[in-house]
Design a protein around this motif. Structure first.
Motif, PDB file in Angstrom:
ATOM      1  N   PHE A   5       0.820  -1.214   0.000  1.00  0.00           N
ATOM      2  CA  PHE A   5       0.000   0.000   0.000  1.00  0.00           C
ATOM      3  C   PHE A   5       0.850   1.259   0.000  1.00  0.00           C
ATOM      4  O   PHE A   5       1.945   1.292   0.546  1.00  0.00           O
ATOM      5  N   GLU A   7       0.323   5.921  -0.700  1.00  0.00           N
ATOM      6  CA  GLU A   7      -0.622   7.023  -0.476  1.00  0.00           C
ATOM      7  C   GLU A   7      -1.322   7.468  -1.763  1.00  0.00           C
ATOM      8  O   GLU A   7      -1.980   8.492  -1.790  1.00  0.00           O
ATOM      9  N   SER A   8      -1.117   6.675  -2.851  1.00  0.00           N
ATOM     10  CA  SER A   8      -1.589   7.148  -4.145  1.00  0.00           C
ATOM     11  C   SER A   8      -3.104   7.280  -4.250  1.00  0.00           C
ATOM     12  O   SER A   8      -3.612   8.162  -4.926  1.00  0.00           O
ATOM     13  N   PRO A  10      -7.181   6.096  -2.188  1.00  0.00           N
ATOM     14  CA  PRO A  10      -7.782   5.588  -0.944  1.00  0.00           C
ATOM     15  C   PRO A  10      -7.499   4.099  -0.745  1.00  0.00           C
ATOM     16  O   PRO A  10      -7.470   3.329  -1.704  1.00  0.00           O
ATOM     17  N   LEU A  11      -7.296   3.734   0.496  1.00  0.00           N
ATOM     18  CA  LEU A  11      -6.897   2.373   0.847  1.00  0.00           C
ATOM     19  C   LEU A  11      -7.867   1.310   0.320  1.00  0.00           C
ATOM     20  O   LEU A  11      -7.450   0.274  -0.178  1.00  0.00           O
ATOM     21  N   TYR A  12      -9.167   1.586   0.396  1.00  0.00           N
ATOM     22  CA  TYR A  12     -10.136   0.574  -0.045  1.00  0.00           C
ATOM     23  C   TYR A  12      -9.986   0.299  -1.546  1.00  0.00           C
ATOM     24  O   TYR A  12     -10.145  -0.830  -2.001  1.00  0.00           O
ATOM     25  N   HIS A  45      -3.782  -5.647   9.285  1.00  0.00           N
ATOM     26  CA  HIS A  45      -4.038  -4.604  10.289  1.00  0.00           C
ATOM     27  C   HIS A  45      -4.763  -3.417   9.688  1.00  0.00           C
ATOM     28  O   HIS A  45      -4.373  -2.267   9.874  1.00  0.00           O
ATOM     29  N   ILE A  46      -5.780  -3.739   8.929  1.00  0.00           N
ATOM     30  CA  ILE A  46      -6.575  -2.678   8.318  1.00  0.00           C
ATOM     31  C   ILE A  46      -7.988  -2.745   8.883  1.00  0.00           C
ATOM     32  O   ILE A  46      -8.538  -3.826   9.092  1.00  0.00           O
ATOM     33  N   ASN A  47      -8.537  -1.574   9.132  1.00  0.00           N
ATOM     34  CA  ASN A  47      -9.887  -1.482   9.676  1.00  0.00           C
ATOM     35  C   ASN A  47     -10.871  -2.321   8.848  1.00  0.00           C
ATOM     36  O   ASN A  47     -10.911  -2.201   7.625  1.00  0.00           O
TER      37      ASN A  47
END
Lengths: 127, 289
Positions: A5, A7-8, A10-12, A45-47
């Motif tokens: 991952f 910062e490019s 959104p994580l989803y 470790h992701i929400n």
């Protein structure tokens, strides 16, 4: 299975596109079970809400489906669907840009075909 | 589960303002990050919410019930505090029993598994443990206690990298087994960026941000290129910080980017992370180029 991952975007979206890549390259075949939201969020470790949002994108695209009580599975025809989408993207991202740039440089259609030939030849030499 | 509402909360010690007119809500079953620099008032806020410290003014409610001295409402919240409140000779086993007596239905089975993973023996005496071991022991209690709102003040204090990873995993496990609200007050922002859904940032005694991580990061843009082009492009935007290397300037913006804005050829636009956003938002007078 390796995720990466940055910062490019959104994580989803990154979760969705990386899972899609794994489906496309056969890491998960059609009919295979994909990791659950629970597994993915604990491992990475992701929400859980973020992971779920990513998974739902693939559900919306018709690439994976939920089977009650069993989990998420890769749908039949998922690879084909991704392939078609990517061909469309290829046209939009590469071909259109290529033609635009060629036009700016005054490269004719014939010349362009020659260049494609040349590219193929070079490719052969290199491989 | 009902929402926890903090309304116009102020805390003063004498003339000194610690928290100034805070209002926010915590939703059920959500993982929050509470961020602020040292001395920002995070611990005070967590102590106020759990009624360990009394407010100067304002109210705290769960649903429509004021929590003040209401044991039933207070029983819905658990605070793992930075200060150790256990007496000498208290064993880890006793800590778990105390949590069971106060909150009932303590998950002893999972707690024992966690103790094994953290390499702790439940017969060990809490005050004899190292800082990291104390944190681990407190976490074992906090993640297995039966409460709707679990507030964790400095939950990774002294934990090594392996045990921090273990904690993050256990936290998600606890959340998924029984969805509750967790609030993490920590300085290791990089490590929790993906873990928390929502953050509350306190600076200068007030809340300066109360938003989902995703929506915050969406507005965090690093714009770099030739100084003149960057300045033209960022004109009128909310600029938090700038740095210059030779003729290349990077401007850190916290704003929406108007689609109408024309991006100059040599200007590059990237996103930056939550930790940097936090630093730029809370640096105050310390900013220098």
């Amino acid at each position: 299975m390796q995720f990466h991952f940055d910062e490019s975007s959104p994580l989803y979206q990154q979760i969705a596109s990386q899972l899609e890549e794994m489906i496309f390259t056969g890491g998960f075949d059609e009919g295979d079970k994909v990791p659950s939201t629970t597994q993915l969020s604990q491992q990475l470790h992701i929400n859980p809400a973020t992971v779920l949002k990513g998974m739902n994108q693939l559900v919306d695209k018709g690439l994976i489906e939920k089977r009650r009580g069993l989990g998420m599975f890769v749908m039949k025809g998922a690879q084909q669907k991704i392939m078609e989408q990517r061909k469309e993207d290829f046209y939009n991202d590469y071909v259109k840009t290529l033609l635009l740039e060629a036009h700016k440089l005054g490269i004719t259609k014939q010349h362009l075909q020659d260049l494609i030939e040349r590219g193929e030849q070079d490719g052969k030499i290199n491989s | 589960m009902e929402k926890l509402t903090v309304n116009k909360l102020t805390k003063k010690y004498g003339q000194k303002v610690i928290l100034d007119n805070l209002s926010f809500q915590l939703a059920p079953a959500k993982i929050y990050g509470l961020l602020g620099r040292n001395g920002a008032g995070k611990s005070t806020l967590l102590n106020l919410i759990t009624n360990r410290v009394l407010s100067t003014s304002g109210e705290i409610k769960i649903g429509s019930h004021n929590i003040n001295d209401d044991d039933h409402e207070l029983g819905k919240m658990y605070l793992m505090s930075e200060v150790d409140m256990y007496t000498k000779r208290t064993t880890i086993k006793r800590m778990m029993e105390l949590a069971d007596e106060a909150y009932e239905h303590f998950d002893f089975k999972n707690a024992e598994q966690m103790l094994t993973d953290f390499k702790l023996d439940q017969n060990e005496i809490f005050t004899n443990l190292s800082t990291g071991q104390r944190t681990a022991a407190k976490l074992v209690v906090a993640l297995n206690v039966n409460a709707d709102y679990i507030l964790l003040d400095e939950p990774v204090l002294g934990l090594d990298a392996n045990h921090r990873e273990l904690f993050y995993k256990e936290l998600i496990k606890a959340f998924q087994n029984k969805p509750r609200t967790f609030v993490l007050s920590t300085h290791l922002i990089e490590e929790i960026q993906q873990l928390v859904e929502h953050v509350i940032i306190i600076n200068d005694h007030q809340i300066i941000e109360d938003a989902d991580v995703e929506s915050l990061l969406k507005k965090a843009y690093a714009i770099s290129g030739p100084a003149k082009d960057v300045d033209t492009y960022t004109d009128g935007l909310n600029v938090l910080y700038t740095e210059t290397m030779g003729s290349i300037k990077t401007t850190y913006v916290f704003d929406g980017l108007d689609e109408q804005r024309v991006i100059p050829d040599r200007v590059k636009i990237d996103h930056y992370d939550l930790q940097h956003l936090f630093i730029y938002l809370t640096n105050g007078d310390e900013q220098h180029d």
